[in-house]
Design a protein around this motif. Structure first.
Motif, PDB file in Angstrom:
ATOM      1  N   GLU A   4       0.848  -1.183   0.000  1.00  0.00           N
ATOM      2  CA  GLU A   4       0.000   0.000   0.000  1.00  0.00           C
ATOM      3  C   GLU A   4       0.881   1.229   0.000  1.00  0.00           C
ATOM      4  N   SER A   5       0.332   2.312  -0.547  1.00  0.00           N
ATOM      5  CA  SER A   5       1.026   3.592  -0.484  1.00  0.00           C
ATOM      6  C   SER A   5       0.555   4.300   0.777  1.00  0.00           C
ATOM      7  N   LEU A   6       1.433   4.365   1.767  1.00  0.00           N
ATOM      8  CA  LEU A   6       1.071   4.888   3.072  1.00  0.00           C
ATOM      9  C   LEU A   6       2.042   5.967   3.512  1.00  0.00           C
ATOM     10  N   ALA A   7       1.565   6.825   4.396  1.00  0.00           N
ATOM     11  CA  ALA A   7       2.442   7.820   5.008  1.00  0.00           C
ATOM     12  C   ALA A   7       3.477   7.122   5.880  1.00  0.00           C
ATOM     13  N   PRO A   8       4.605   7.780   6.171  1.00  0.00           N
ATOM     14  CA  PRO A   8       5.649   7.164   6.990  1.00  0.00           C
ATOM     15  C   PRO A   8       5.167   6.816   8.388  1.00  0.00           C
ATOM     16  N   LEU A   9       5.796   5.801   8.957  1.00  0.00           N
ATOM     17  CA  LEU A   9       5.514   5.396  10.319  1.00  0.00           C
ATOM     18  C   LEU A   9       6.829   5.233  11.074  1.00  0.00           C
ATOM     19  N   ILE A  10       6.979   5.969  12.157  1.00  0.00           N
ATOM     20  CA  ILE A  10       8.151   5.869  13.018  1.00  0.00           C
ATOM     21  C   ILE A  10       7.713   5.157  14.293  1.00  0.00           C
ATOM     22  N   ALA A  11       8.234   3.960  14.529  1.00  0.00           N
ATOM     23  CA  ALA A  11       7.881   3.203  15.724  1.00  0.00           C
ATOM     24  C   ALA A  11       8.944   3.412  16.796  1.00  0.00           C
ATOM     25  N   TYR A 151      -1.767 -10.700  14.203  1.00  0.00           N
ATOM     26  CA  TYR A 151      -0.428 -10.137  14.411  1.00  0.00           C
ATOM     27  C   TYR A 151       0.389 -10.169  13.124  1.00  0.00           C
ATOM     28  N   GLU A 152       0.269 -11.234  12.352  1.00  0.00           N
ATOM     29  CA  GLU A 152       0.990 -11.296  11.078  1.00  0.00           C
ATOM     30  C   GLU A 152       0.486 -10.219  10.124  1.00  0.00           C
ATOM     31  N   TRP A 153      -0.812  -9.952  10.168  1.00  0.00           N
ATOM     32  CA  TRP A 153      -1.371  -8.872   9.345  1.00  0.00           C
ATOM     33  C   TRP A 153      -0.785  -7.530   9.766  1.00  0.00           C
ATOM     34  N   MET A 154      -0.746  -7.252  11.074  1.00  0.00           N
ATOM     35  CA  MET A 154      -0.195  -5.985  11.549  1.00  0.00           C
ATOM     36  C   MET A 154       1.295  -5.887  11.243  1.00  0.00           C
ATOM     37  N   GLU A 155       2.021  -6.965  11.459  1.00  0.00           N
ATOM     38  CA  GLU A 155       3.464  -6.978  11.253  1.00  0.00           C
ATOM     39  C   GLU A 155       3.837  -6.725   9.797  1.00  0.00           C
ATOM     40  N   ALA A 156       2.932  -7.075   8.880  1.00  0.00           N
ATOM     41  CA  ALA A 156       3.208  -6.874   7.460  1.00  0.00           C
ATOM     42  C   ALA A 156       3.361  -5.399   7.108  1.00  0.00           C
ATOM     43  N   TYR A 157       2.758  -4.519   7.899  1.00  0.00           N
ATOM     44  CA  TYR A 157       2.894  -3.076   7.681  1.00  0.00           C
ATOM     45  C   TYR A 157       4.169  -2.593   8.383  1.00  0.00           C
ATOM     46  N   ARG A 158       5.287  -2.899   7.772  1.00  0.00           N
ATOM     47  CA  ARG A 158       6.568  -2.586   8.408  1.00  0.00           C
ATOM     48  C   ARG A 158       6.745  -1.088   8.622  1.00  0.00           C
ATOM     49  N   PRO A 159       7.270  -0.697   9.786  1.00  0.00           N
ATOM     50  CA  PRO A 159       7.560   0.720  10.011  1.00  0.00           C
ATOM     51  C   PRO A 159       8.606   1.250   9.029  1.00  0.00           C
ATOM     52  N   THR A 160       8.518   2.522   8.735  1.00  0.00           N
ATOM     53  CA  THR A 160       9.551   3.187   7.937  1.00  0.00           C
ATOM     54  C   THR A 160      10.869   3.187   8.695  1.00  0.00           C
ATOM     55  N   LEU A 161      10.776   3.345  10.011  1.00  0.00           N
ATOM     56  CA  LEU A 161      11.950   3.349  10.882  1.00  0.00           C
ATOM     57  C   LEU A 161      11.525   2.918  12.275  1.00  0.00           C
ATOM     58  N   VAL A 162      12.357   2.102  12.911  1.00  0.00           N
ATOM     59  CA  VAL A 162      12.152   1.732  14.310  1.00  0.00           C
ATOM     60  C   VAL A 162      13.250   2.375  15.143  1.00  0.00           C
ATOM     61  N   ALA A 220      18.052  10.490  12.983  1.00  0.00           N
ATOM     62  CA  ALA A 220      17.681   9.244  12.309  1.00  0.00           C
ATOM     63  C   ALA A 220      16.407   9.416  11.481  1.00  0.00           C
ATOM     64  N   ILE A 221      15.439  10.130  12.038  1.00  0.00           N
ATOM     65  CA  ILE A 221      14.186  10.373  11.305  1.00  0.00           C
ATOM     66  C   ILE A 221      14.442  11.280  10.096  1.00  0.00           C
ATOM     67  N   GLY A 222      15.280  12.268  10.289  1.00  0.00           N
ATOM     68  CA  GLY A 222      15.621  13.157   9.180  1.00  0.00           C
ATOM     69  C   GLY A 222      16.218  12.404   8.014  1.00  0.00           C
ATOM     70  N   ARG A 223      17.088  11.446   8.310  1.00  0.00           N
ATOM     71  CA  ARG A 223      17.671  10.641   7.232  1.00  0.00           C
ATOM     72  C   ARG A 223      16.621   9.753   6.581  1.00  0.00           C
ATOM     73  N   ALA A 224      15.754   9.154   7.407  1.00  0.00           N
ATOM     74  CA  ALA A 224      14.751   8.220   6.870  1.00  0.00           C
ATOM     75  C   ALA A 224      13.710   8.927   6.014  1.00  0.00           C
ATOM     76  N   LEU A 225      13.349  10.161   6.391  1.00  0.00           N
ATOM     77  CA  LEU A 225      12.296  10.888   5.685  1.00  0.00           C
ATOM     78  C   LEU A 225      12.828  11.985   4.767  1.00  0.00           C
ATOM     79  N   SER A 226      14.145  12.069   4.672  1.00  0.00           N
ATOM     80  CA  SER A 226      14.781  13.092   3.836  1.00  0.00           C
ATOM     81  C   SER A 226      14.318  14.499   4.211  1.00  0.00           C
ATOM     82  N   LEU A 227      14.329  14.788   5.502  1.00  0.00           N
ATOM     83  CA  LEU A 227      13.901  16.102   5.983  1.00  0.00           C
ATOM     84  C   LEU A 227      15.043  17.094   5.894  1.00  0.00           C
TER      85      LEU A 227
END
Length: 227
Positions: A4-11, A151-162, A220-227
């Motif tokens: 899916e095309s989703l907004a970033p997720l930082i966990a 849980y496998e369904w949720m885990e499939a939506y991998r975070p952009t960065l942990v 770390a977030i700046g690098r991951a999201l190119s901020l």
């Protein structure tokens, strides 16, 4: 990974006492200056519920111990009984509901900071499966299979960065004196083992001064999201 095309997720993950809430609040304010951002708590919050119950007069302490005993059976080789399995499953469904609310925000283009994130690699209190040791048959087995599927369904939506906040047991206990030492010990030991389905992970030492931890997390977030 979910296609899916989703907004970033930082966990932000770590044991109780690692500073997840404090770091999450700081990062939320920082990111909201740059893009639409929301903070979602993806835990089951059994600990918070148990501590609230423990303050009830007369029966509180007994009920708290019962909840802790039942929710802590994920690694018991005998597996849970039916009543325990039902309780664990209900708490897992509480997490699924929270996850769906978070996912709806991501689909609307809102960047997410997630306090905790579900995973299947390590069963137990660090956001893992609660029924991992359940037998295959009967109602308990059915609930275990349903929980794993969710849980496998949720885990499939991998975070952009942990952002993995590491802390020692002594520091965690000093910050969370109302928590059970045995539970904190398990969480502290589990954190470095979490993999989150191959998501990018940045390890931070949360015993360092808060401003250093925040600065490292922002970098770390700046690098991951190119901020």
């Amino acid at each position: 990974m979910a296609e899916e095309s989703l907004a970033p997720l930082i966990a932000i993950v770590g044991s109780d006492g690692s500073g997840k809430s404090t770091v999450g609040a700081e990062l939320l304010a920082w990111l909201q200056e740059r893009r639409p951002t929301a903070l979602h708590h993806l835990g089951k919050q059994t600990g918070n519920i148990g501590r609230a119950i423990a303050r009830w007069p007369i029966v509180g302490q007994r009920l708290d111990k019962t909840i802790a005993r039942k929710s802590g059976t994920a690694r018991d080789p005998k597996g849970p009984g039916l009543a325990t399995a039902l309780l664990i499953y209900l708490f897992s469904m509480r997490r699924v509901r929270r996850f769906k609310h978070m996912l709806a925000d991501r689909r609307r283009g809102i960047t997410i900071i997630a306090d905790r994130f579900p995973q299947t690699a390590i069963p137990g209190p660090m956001d893992g499966l609660g029924l991992a040791r359940a037998g295959a048959g009967g109602i308990v087995g059915f609930l275990a299979r349903r929980e794993r599927k969710h849980y496998e369904w949720m885990e499939a939506y991998r975070p952009t960065l942990v952002i993995r906040l590491n802390v020692d047991l002594a520091t965690a206990l000093a910050r969370k004196p109302d928590h059970r030492p045995s539970s904190l010990k398990t969480k502290v030991e589990d954190v470095p083992r979490l993999t989150f389905n191959g998501a990018p992970i940045v390890d931070l030492d949360s015993t360092r001064p808060l401003d250093e931890v925040i600065a490292s997390a922002k970098a770390a977030i700046g690098r991951a999201l190119s901020l």
